[in-house]
Scaffold this active site. Structure first.
Site, mmCIF file in Angstrom:
data_model
loop_
_atom_site.group_PDB
_atom_site.id
_atom_site.type_symbol
_atom_site.label_atom_id
_atom_site.label_comp_id
_atom_site.label_asym_id
_atom_site.label_seq_id
_atom_site.Cartn_x
_atom_site.Cartn_y
_atom_site.Cartn_z
ATOM 1 C CD GLU A 1 -2.907 0.723 2.452
ATOM 2 O OE1 GLU A 1 -3.626 1.691 2.673
ATOM 3 O OE2 GLU A 1 -2.804 -0.243 3.216
ATOM 4 N NE ARG B 1 3.139 -8.036 10.302
ATOM 5 C CZ ARG B 1 2.645 -7.299 9.314
ATOM 6 N NH1 ARG B 1 1.773 -7.815 8.477
ATOM 7 N NH2 ARG B 1 3.011 -6.052 9.162
ATOM 8 C CE LYS C 1 2.373 0.094 5.140
ATOM 9 N NZ LYS C 1 2.083 -0.109 3.723
HETATM 10 P P1 ATP Z 1 2.379 -2.516 8.339
HETATM 11 O O1 ATP Z 1 1.707 -3.511 9.234
HETATM 12 O O2 ATP Z 1 3.814 -2.278 8.659
HETATM 13 O O3 ATP Z 1 1.610 -1.251 8.196
HETATM 14 P P2 ATP Z 1 1.278 -3.690 6.008
HETATM 15 O O4 ATP Z 1 1.216 -5.152 6.060
HETATM 16 O O5 ATP Z 1 0.034 -2.928 6.254
HETATM 17 O O6 ATP Z 1 2.458 -3.213 6.926
HETATM 18 P P3 ATP Z 1 1.439 -3.450 3.155
HETATM 19 O O7 ATP Z 1 1.929 -2.329 2.331
HETATM 20 O O8 ATP Z 1 0.012 -3.799 3.113
HETATM 21 O O9 ATP Z 1 1.878 -3.157 4.645
HETATM 22 O O10 ATP Z 1 2.352 -4.729 2.940
HETATM 23 C C1 ATP Z 1 2.687 -5.303 1.712
HETATM 24 C C2 ATP Z 1 3.052 -6.737 1.972
HETATM 25 O O11 ATP Z 1 4.138 -6.835 2.898
HETATM 26 C C3 ATP Z 1 1.894 -7.503 2.587
HETATM 27 O O12 ATP Z 1 1.749 -8.701 1.874
HETATM 28 C C4 ATP Z 1 2.333 -7.764 3.996
HETATM 29 O O13 ATP Z 1 1.816 -8.965 4.447
HETATM 30 C C5 ATP Z 1 3.846 -7.792 3.893
HETATM 31 N N1 ATP Z 1 4.489 -7.435 5.160
HETATM 32 C C6 ATP Z 1 4.414 -6.259 5.804
HETATM 33 N N2 ATP Z 1 5.099 -6.304 6.970
HETATM 34 C C7 ATP Z 1 5.636 -7.549 7.058
HETATM 35 C C8 ATP Z 1 6.461 -8.224 8.025
HETATM 36 N N3 ATP Z 1 6.862 -7.623 9.141
HETATM 37 N N4 ATP Z 1 6.823 -9.499 7.771
HETATM 38 C C9 ATP Z 1 6.430 -10.105 6.650
HETATM 39 N N5 ATP Z 1 5.669 -9.537 5.706
HETATM 40 C C10 ATP Z 1 5.260 -8.274 5.895
HETATM 41 MG MG MG Z 2 -1.648 -3.486 4.935
#
Ligand code: ATP
Ligand code: MG
Length: 547
Positions: free
Chosen positions: A31, A256, A266
């Site tokens: 995102e 994760r 984020k």
């Molecule tokens: P955050 O929780 O940090 O805001 P998010 O998951 O909302 O991160 P996205 O931009 O939606 O952020 O993430 C893109 C991809 O990265 C998604 O498939 C998410 O599952 C993966 N991702 C994000 N953080 C992690 C993590 N700590 N470990 C593994 N995969 C991750």
């Molecule tokens: Mg997300």
């Protein structure tokens, strides 16, 4: 580089073997509402490396269906970081490019009696949803006719209603044990400017509706996501099936990645930036990819770190020092090893001719001859590390300089400190010493053994430098574990010291990597100026990891 190997690779191999799929197509769907962090690196590397292992493809898809927080700055940052990590997507898509096609699918669901326009507001919807122990209640608007739903949905699209006034919901089962299946919202109204679509749309699809459709449109075979989407999988499959998608993608979840003393969401990173607790998203203390890069981590060190942590269906917490170790492995034989004195004290060699300067041979990397050699300056005045000198040798273990105790200045001569000058507070401001001209490095002189080898920087040619010594932004302790993360901030995460580096670094540029002899790995910072260089300490020379 290590090869990727994990449970998803096994699934992919089986799917290819059984003919369930003909090729592997994955996607990374960030995102664009912040910069990527090292947790995202796990998702990126997993998607790209798995596809690569089977000669497959990986798309970059910006999940930009939530316009309130999205921005072109983050789109550009994500593209840059991905390229820096060494990955080139087969396609770059935007979730918003599918708004029209997604809208058509919503109409299809309405016509099949599988979606309805609801007038309940957000609060009422959650009240009606029930809990883990209690079933939900049907909305009073659930049984609107197909015609009425089509008309209302069209009006929603045309902007007839205010934000939140109506939603489109899937008609599934308000008593489902999986709360995600209790008539999830598929569309919401938002009168807002979208970073790519402008004001063309005022209804936006929810992630749970848009994502499976996007995967299907793109022919994604294995849709990988982190564990928190586990109980959304049934809904994912419901959407694909009921929207009659020709291609059927499947979702697989992985754990994760978390790192000790590091916040990785984020939302929190944004808070640190907004509250000006850090220099920006690329602050070298941040776990963002741009921050890690600025600090001096290489793309290879990050890739090897991620691959080294493995992948399973459990969230994992890894010691930050493992990343340091990967950096040391990567740069040990690659980085130049210049001299830098980060906490200097001046030494005057009284028996060395005034005004004379000589240049001595010095290998660029003592463990890798291929990196060649350079000349380093030596004269009557040099800087050494304050901690390499003590007035009185305390014990046999002290293998550095002291009054009357001879040491080698690396690549130069033996010197013996003879006296010190101090300021009013008793701090040493100057050390006087003598040198033995017979002991020039490489002369074969080996009559005496010095009390250790210390490094130095010649004083008249030295370049002033600021060294940023970085510690974790967050300190987790037993006492603070329940506090808000803003209260766990380490007040001493940035320590600035001023010293000198040798002349050979005069043309250094941001992101150049070095091992400063006897000190650690450093990287040139973009804050460097013509008169002062700035270096970030990436990590120390040895593991601080305690088993
Ligand atoms: P955050 O929780 O940090 O805001 P998010 O998951 O909302 O991160 P996205 O931009 O939606 O952020 O993430 C893109 C991809 O990265 C998604 O498939 C998410 O599952 C993966 N991702 C994000 N953080 C992690 C993590 N700590 N470990 C593994 N995969 C991750
Ligand atoms: Mg997300």
């Amino acid at each position: 580089m290590a090869e990727i190997n994990n449970f998803i690779k096994t699934i992919m191999q089986n799917d290819l073997d059984s003919g369930k799929v003909n090729e592997i197509i994955t996607r990374f769907p960030p995102e664009p509402n912040a910069y990527l962090h090292i947790g995202h690196a796990r998702a990126i590397i997993t998607n790209f490396e798995l596809a690569k292992a089977f000669n497959g493809k990986t798309n970059l898809r910006f999940d930009d269906t939530n316009p309130a927080k999205e921005d072109q700055e983050f789109v550009d940052g994500i593209i840059y970081d991905l390229a820096w990590l060494g990955y080139k997507p087969n396609n770059v898509f935007y979730g918003s490019d599918y708004f029209e096609a997604t809208y058509e699918k919503a109409i299809m669901l309405i016509k099949k009696g599988l979606a309805y326009v609801d007038d309940l507001n957000q609060e009422e919807i959650s009240k009606y949803r029930g809990t883990l122990n209690e079933p939900g209640k049907n909305s009073p608007y659930r049984d609107r006719s197909v015609e009425e739903n089509l008309k209302l949905f069209e009006e929603m699209k045309e902007g007839k209603y205010k934000d939140g006034e109506k939603t489109l919901r899937a008609k599934i089962d308000m008593a489902s044990p999986n709360i995600n299946m209790r008539d999830p919202v598929m569309y919401r109204i938002l009168h807002i400017n979208h970073h790519r679509q402008g004001t063309k749309w005022c209804i936006f699809p929810m992630y749970d509706f848009a994502h499976p459709l996007q995967d299907a449109f793109e022919g994604i075979t294995h849709s990988l996501c982190s564990l928190e989407y586990d109980n959304h999988r049934v809904l994912y499959d419901w959407v694909v099936e009921n929207c009659e998608m020709k291609h059927v993608p499947h979702q697989y979840e992985f754990g994760r990645l978390n790192i000790t003393n590091t916040i990785m969401s984020k939302r929190y990173l944004r808070q640190l930036v907004d509250a000006k607790k850090v220099l920006g998203y690329d602050d070298p203390r941040m776990p963002t990819l741009c921050g890690l890069r600025r600090r001096g981590f290489t793309a290879d060190s990050i890739r090897n770190f991620i691959l080294g942590t493995g992948l399973s269906r459990v969230n994992s917490t890894v010691e930050a020092d493992q990343l340091d170790e990967e950096l040391r492995n990567d740069l040990k034989l690659k980085a130049l090893r210049p001299n830098a004195v980060i906490n200097p004290v001046k030494v005057i060699i009284d028996n060395y001719p005034e005004g004379k300067i000589e240049y001595l041979d010095c290998q660029n990397n003592q463990e890798n001859e291929e990196l060649g050699s350079r000349k380093i300056a030596f004269s009557r005045e040099v800087y050494i590390e304050r901690e390499d000198f003590i007035e009185e040798k305390p014990n046999k273990k002290w293998k550095r300089a002291a009054l009357g105790v001879e040491v080698r200045l690396m690549h130069a001569y033996f010197i013996t400190p003879t006296s010190v000058e101090k300021d009013n507070d008793g701090n040493i401001t100057l050390i006087h010493a003598t040198y033995d001209p017979e002991t020039r490095s490489g002369s074969g002189f080996d009559l005496r053994k010095p009390n250790g080898n210390i490094h130095f920087v010649e004083a008249t040619t030295a370049i002033p430098a600021e060294f940023r010594l970085l510690e974790p932004l967050i300190l987790e302790t037993e006492e603070n574990k329940d506090l808000d993360f803003m209260e766990k901030l380490n007040p001493n995460s940035l320590n600035i010291v001023n010293g000198f580096v040798e002349e050979s670094l005069k043309d250094t540029k941001p992101l150049d990597h070095y091992q400063f002899i006897r000190n650690g790995y450093y990287c040139t910072d973009k804050d460097s100026t013509d008169t002062k260089l700035v270096f970030n300490r990436t990590c120390g020379l040895k593991s601080s990891f305690k088993l």
